[in-house]
Scaffold this active site. Structure first.
Site, PDB file in Angstrom:
ATOM      1  N   ILE A   1      27.452 -18.102  36.982  1.00  0.00           N
ATOM      2  CA  ILE A   1      26.431 -17.396  37.451  1.00  0.00           C
ATOM      3  C   ILE A   1      25.560 -16.850  37.527  1.00  0.00           C
ATOM      4  O   ILE A   1      24.726 -16.856  37.931  1.00  0.00           O
ATOM      5  CB  ILE A   1      27.163 -16.111  38.793  1.00  0.00           C
ATOM      6  CG1 ILE A   1      28.735 -16.820  39.832  1.00  0.00           C
ATOM      7  CG2 ILE A   1      26.398 -15.428  39.175  1.00  0.00           C
ATOM      8  CD1 ILE A   1      29.564 -15.629  40.102  1.00  0.00           C
TER       9      ILE A   1
ATOM     10  N   TYR B   1      41.123  -6.341  36.588  1.00  0.00           N
ATOM     11  CA  TYR B   1      40.355  -7.285  37.138  1.00  0.00           C
ATOM     12  C   TYR B   1      39.807  -6.395  38.798  1.00  0.00           C
ATOM     13  O   TYR B   1      38.822  -5.630  38.681  1.00  0.00           O
ATOM     14  CB  TYR B   1      40.592  -8.173  36.716  1.00  0.00           C
ATOM     15  CG  TYR B   1      38.704  -9.307  38.018  1.00  0.00           C
ATOM     16  CD1 TYR B   1      37.847  -9.162  36.987  1.00  0.00           C
ATOM     17  CD2 TYR B   1      39.103  -9.795  38.496  1.00  0.00           C
ATOM     18  CE1 TYR B   1      36.363  -9.657  37.286  1.00  0.00           C
ATOM     19  CE2 TYR B   1      37.674 -10.303  39.222  1.00  0.00           C
ATOM     20  CZ  TYR B   1      36.898 -10.538  38.472  1.00  0.00           C
ATOM     21  OH  TYR B   1      35.834 -11.710  38.855  1.00  0.00           O
TER      22      TYR B   1
END
Length: 239
Positions: A14, A147
């Protein structure tokens, strides 16, 4: 007037696509990486095709020292994109305290330090901040508890800090991607990826360019009245 953006995690999927898109749109770039020097060298070479300045910065964001070191290398700044990230898979009880510290530092503490240290410059520039969070920060995921927790913390930071800094002309928003076709999915088998795609209404994974385009939008004047928001880019998954 020249615009400068910092992208953390610029050697990842990304981050790299975001760097390419911003360079194409005339942004000068500070590109952070940690261990992926070859990928960063390749990216800098690729971006030499654009008439922009590109400055790579190596720093370990698993600790405060790396975050502070990074900010010392930055002068003028108009935007910060935090795209650094790692995940830890497995049952919560199997994770170590070191795992917890690493994820907290990379996803929460380091970006907070970076933004705090650069805030005076961002206020002068009426700057923009985009945090790349995750769908799991919105809804949570089994076997990705650490996460999901730090990604949720990122969203809380965006929502609260946006209220504090809005009158200074600084905007902060988050992107919450769903499943994106990057190296973070390399541990999945083809069968597992097909199962994920079946769960997504659009029937496919996102590509990095789609996430980068959402980031570019939030940095643009087209988003001038948007702050404190979470833009879900997930193909209709978990709406």
């Amino acid at each position: 007037m020249a615009k400068f953006a910092l992208i953390t995690g610029a050697s990842g999927g990304i981050g790299r696509k975001t760097a390419e898109l911003l360079a194409r749109n005339g942004w000068n770039l500070y590109l952070h990486y940690y261990i992926n020097k070859k990928e960063m060298d390749d990216l800098v070479k690729e971006l030499s095709n654009y008439p922009v300045e590109v400055i790579p910065i190596q720093a370990d964001l698993t600790g405060a020292a790396g975050a502070n070191q990074l900010t010392e290398s930055i002068f003028g700044i108009d935007a910060v994109v935090h795209a650094s990230g790692v995940s830890k898979w497995g049952l919560f009880q199997d994770h170590s305290e070191s795992d917890m510290d690493d994820l907290w530092n990379i996803h929460v503490k380091s970006p907070m330090i970076i933004i705090q240290k650069l805030l005076e410059k961002l206020i002068r520039a009426r700057g923009k901040i985009v945090i790349v969070s995750s769908i799991w920060g919105q809804t949570g995921a089994a076997c990705e508890v650490l996460y999901s927790t730090v990604k949720g913390a990122q969203l809380s930071f965006v929502k609260s800090f946006s209220k504090e800094i809005a009158r200074n002309g600084v905007r902060i928003n988050a992107i919450a991607p769903g499943a994106v076709n990057t190296g973070m999915l390399n541990s999945f088998t083809e069968e597992e990826l097909e199962d994920v795609k079946e769960d997504i209404p659009m029937g496919r994974l996102a590509n990095s360019e789609e996430i980068a385009s959402a980031i570019r939008f939030l940095l643009s004047d087209e988003a001038s009245y948007i702050t404190g928001q979470v833009l879900a880019v997930n193909g209709g998954w978990y709406t």
